[in-house]
Design an enzyme around this catalytic site. Structure first.
Site, short mmCIF file in Angstrom:
data_model
loop_
_atom_site.label_atom_id
_atom_site.label_comp_id
_atom_site.label_asym_id
_atom_site.label_seq_id
_atom_site.Cartn_x
_atom_site.Cartn_y
_atom_site.Cartn_z
CD GLU A 415 -2.50 -1.67 2.64
OE1 GLU A 415 -2.20 -0.91 3.82
OE2 GLU A 415 -2.63 -2.38 2.53
CD GLU A 458 -3.89 -4.64 5.06
OE1 GLU A 458 -4.76 -4.68 4.93
OE2 GLU A 458 -3.77 -3.74 4.82
CG PHE A 481 0.73 0.74 10.28
CD1 PHE A 481 1.41 2.32 11.36
CD2 PHE A 481 -0.30 1.98 8.99
CE1 PHE A 481 1.85 3.21 11.26
CE2 PHE A 481 0.79 3.36 8.87
CZ PHE A 481 1.42 3.66 9.63
CG ASP A 483 -0.57 -1.23 14.41
OD1 ASP A 483 -0.30 -1.49 15.68
OD2 ASP A 483 0.22 -1.07 14.63
CB ILE A 485 0.14 -8.71 10.11
CG1 ILE A 485 0.59 -8.99 8.68
CG2 ILE A 485 -0.05 -8.44 11.57
CD1 ILE A 485 2.38 -9.30 9.06
N PRO A 487 -5.49 -9.21 8.27
CG PRO A 487 -6.69 -7.73 7.29
CD PRO A 487 -5.62 -7.63 8.19
CG HIS A 528 -1.57 3.46 13.68
ND1 HIS A 528 -2.42 4.29 14.33
CD2 HIS A 528 -1.13 3.52 11.74
CE1 HIS A 528 -4.02 5.05 12.90
NE2 HIS A 528 -2.33 4.34 12.14
#
Ligand SMILES: Cc1ncc(C[n+]2csc(CCOP(=O)(O)OP(=O)(O)O)c2C)c(N)n1
Ligand SMILES: [Mg+2]
Length: 728
Positions: A415, A458, A481, A483, A485, A487, A528
């Site tokens: 992304e 993701e 991030f 945070d 990961i 999916p 985050h």
């Protein structure tokens, strides 16, 4: 016989959509019947408790044989699911191969006794090992198609290099190959189905999606999974697709649809989706009983659609075969299935000693010192020159740049990692290059087919990476991030990390996932600032790296990229641009082996085992411990968490007899629990004090800095633990 099948298939594939010859129709029937015969033989074996699981293709044979005969095994690529027996047979998997898997034999070519039956795999035929997870394989097919296109545009990238993973990753491509991705209608509810359509459509990829719609997902009928009950209607607006909705009980309709689909894909016009309505004649598997949830009328209506009975009637009605001739053929096929079963039942079983082979690459060991020499080649003007000291962010970017120059198989996506997806803008703007700017300038230097943005999904990022990597490419992807990961977790755990083991070494996906992690950001808050590395060190097959400074990040990332295993490369956001740990540029060949801790401070009284952002905090605490309390602390920076350097830990603990394991992540069930337990177990006699752990409070990281400070371990937390432990 296999030779005859493939000769006939080639003839069929090349004869566009002409009416199949009489001989061809008989061959189609033969394959369909053989599939059913193997199913029925397996069901018998399961009832006799000679095999342990059974799942049949009964009712799907016509659809699957049509698909297989329109495509080319060993040329096109196949991502089947567990119900694709007739497809696999028609591609060239033998009944004996299938029964070897059913009994769990050592020679099971798909998995060596590791996977359930019907989880197909054959490198020669290009059938990629499938898992039991529904719909994950669709993203692999997308990545595979992208890799095929990439190699045809960059043929020189296929060259082998003895210095890295490429030595072991053969590449073959043709420029017009297609990938077949199979899925049940229930599994089209998975997000990964839609994520796969997204990229296939956007990039006009040569992927044929085959939806095998038998109206049920175990006991759940189609209208519960698919709004309106028809997937064709829902997908109809995706651009660039060839769509066909067909009677999946008719093998000729299927063959025609797949021939059209393949022609569309091979011409570069985009992907295809063939939606076949078929019937599930038996229960979901032998562990299910459909009489519990389907009415008798419904089951009887399905039985009347049996594609094998229909095809038999057609051959007789058209005067192609007599009933007696077909009886003879059927008898022969049943005999063939029984013979294959008999042989498989006598096949040797896998040995217990073989269990741990192929968890990681057997070819390339990233802990090997020869593989990674850790010899920096600082340029004269760089060494000792403060102005030349680079941040961790810089040296990660340098490593990516150097490796992309050296290895054309590397692609980078994620992304916002591109400089600008709308390339024209780059005439006026600087470019984004990642939310932390780690990939800045890479698209500009290497072009948009090597560095590009992914959709905001993701699982899409990691699933496609599996497809790229199994074709021999090296995707170095970014998850924006840590945070977010989650999916991708399904792809990471069930696909990426275990592809090699479950296929007994036939397939692998040596992907690098770069992931910014961690807190101490002041305002990063819950989404985050989290850690969570121990969740990933718990996955066999995955390497986990966590550098604490610029030089280590550069050298470890190089090893991650050149190695032959999937790597989770964790980059602490707080360390990206810190003054601590800056370094000169170490040259384009600097690499650090995995599993080698670094003693960042020598000491005699106590060992502190740590990594990541706690390294500078531990150094601060150690200086104070020395100054205020005369305690001399040794600090080990693990640098890689899986594998980790047990020798270094043991040597230090034997010297100091006291140890603290400290990390930023939550204390309970954290990384330190494993290390502490092993120290207690193996070094008990060397300890003068209990093993102490330091970690975050067992909660999430809060926004208000006062709370964040209290939640995460601080230098004082470490200092207090040092002083306390020295009292013993
Ligand atoms: C991600 C995931 N969730 C649940 C399951 C359990 N499961 C296995 S098959 C299945 C139903 C699949 O139905 P469908 O996609 O229609 O395929 P069919 O079995 O009907 O051919 C379920 C729920 C699974 N294997 N994977
Ligand atoms: Mg179904």
């Amino acid at each position: 016989m296999e030779g005859a099948i493939s000769r006939a298939r080639r003839a069929e594939a090349s004869s566009a959509s002409d009416e199949p010859s009489a001989q061809r129709l008989v061959e189609i029937y033969r394959l369909m019947f053989l599939s059913r015969a193997v199913d029925d033989r397996e069901i018998l074996l399961k009832r006799q408790q000679k095999i342990f699981f059974q799942l049949s293709a009964a009712g799907h044979e016509a659809l699957q044989v049509g698909a297989a005969l329109a495509l080319r095994p060993g040329y096109d690529w196949f991502f089947p699911y567990y119900r694709d027996r007739a497809l696999a047979l028609a591609l060239g998997v033998t009944p004996y191969d299938m029964l070897l898997q059913a009994v769990g034999a050592a020679d099971d070519p798909a998995s060596g006794g590791r996977q359930m039956p019907t989880h197909w795999s054959s490198r020669a035929l290009h059938i990629v090992s499938s898992s039991s997870s529904t719909a994950t394989q669709l993203l692999h097919a997308v990545g595979c198609a992208e890799a095929g296109r990439y190699f045809s545009r960059h043929p020189e990238a296929a060259v082998k290099d003895p210095g890295d993973y490429r030595e072991f990753r053969d590449v073959d491509f043709h420029g017009d190959e297609v990938a077949l991705a199979c899925v049940g209608e229930g599994s089209t509810s998975q997000g990964e189905f839609w994520e796969a359509l997204n990229t296939a459509s956007n990039q006009k990829l040569p992927v044929i999606f085959m939806v095998e719609d038998n109206g049920y997902a175990i006991s759940t009928p189609v209208e519960v999974n698919t709004p309106g009950g028809n997937i064709s209607r829902l997908v109809a607006n995706f651009p660039n697709f060839y769509f066909a909705e067909i009677d999946g009980n008719d093998p000729v309709a299927s063959l025609r649809a797949f021939q059209q689909a393949a022609a569309h894909c091979r011409a570069g016009r985009g992907p295809a989706l063939v939606h076949g309505h078929c019937v599930r004649l038996y229960s979901h598997s032998l562990s299910d009983d459909d009489k519990l949830y389907r009415s008798t009328t419904e089951r009887e209506a399905d039985a009347l659609c049996d594609p094998i009975a229909r095809m038999r009637a057609r051959l007789i009605a058209d005067g192609i075969q007599t009933a007696a001739e077909l009886d003879g053929m059927e008898h022969g096929l049943q005999h063939e299935a029984a013979g294959a079963a008999e042989r498989a039942l006598h096949a040797p079983l896998p040995t217990v000693e073989s269990i741990t082979t192929h968890v990681y690459s057997e070819d390339l060991d990233p802990t090997r010192v020869a593989f990674a020499t850790e010899q920096p080649e600082f340029a004269a003007e760089e060494s000792g020159n403060k102005a030349a000291a680079h941040t961790m962010a810089d040296l990660i970017n340098h490593c990516l740049t150097d490796e992309m120059r050296r290895d054309e198989r590397i692609v980078i996506y994620g992304e916002d990692v591109a400089d600008a997806s709308r390339e024209g803008a780059l005439n006026e703007v600087k470019g984004k290059g990642g939310v932390f700017k780690l990939t800045a300038g890479l698209q500009t230097e290497f072009g948009s087919d090597r560095v590009f943005n992914s959709p905001l999904a993701e699982a899409n990022i990691v699933g496609r990476a599996v497809g790229y990597a199994l074709r021999g490419m090296k995707p170095v992807v970014e998850i924006q991030f840590f945070d977010y990961i989650w999916p991708a977790m399904h792809q990471i755990r069930n696909e990426l990390a275990l592809l090699r083991w479950r296929s007994n070494g036939t397939w692998c996906a040596p992907v690098v996932m770069r992931v910014p992690i961690g807190g101490y950001l002041t305002g990063g808050s819950i989404y985050h600032s989290q850690s969570g590395e121990s969740i990933f060190t718990h996955l066999p097959g995955l390497r986990v790296v966590f550098p604490s400074n610029a030089l280590d990040a550069n050298g470890l990332l190089r090893t991650a990229i050149r190695c032959d295993d999937p790597v989770l490369f964790l980059e602490h956001k707080r360390l990206y641009r810190e003054t601590h740990g800056r370094a000169a540029y170490p040259g384009p060949e600097f690499a650090i082996p995995f599993g080698k801790a670094k003693i960042v401070r020598e000491g005699a009284h106590l060992t502190l085992v740590t990594y990541g952002a706690l390294v500078p905090r531990a150094l601060q605490a150690a200086q104070q411990a020395e100054r205020l309390h005369g305690i001399d602390v040794e600090i080990l920076d693990l640098r890689t968490l899986s594998p980790y350097d047990w020798e270094a830990i043991a040597t230090s603990v034997r010297k100091t007899n006291r140890v603290i394991v400290a990390h930023e992540d939550m204390l309970s069930w954290g990384y330190g629990a494993e290390i502490a337990a092993r120290i207690g177990d193996e070094l008990f006699d060397d300890l003068d004090a209990p093993v102490r752990r330091i970690g975050a409070m067992d909660t999430f990281v809060a926004y208000q800095p006062k709370l964040e400070d209290a939640i995460l371990p601080q230098p004082e937390t470490i200092l207090n633990a040092i002083v306390d432990l020295k009292r013993y």
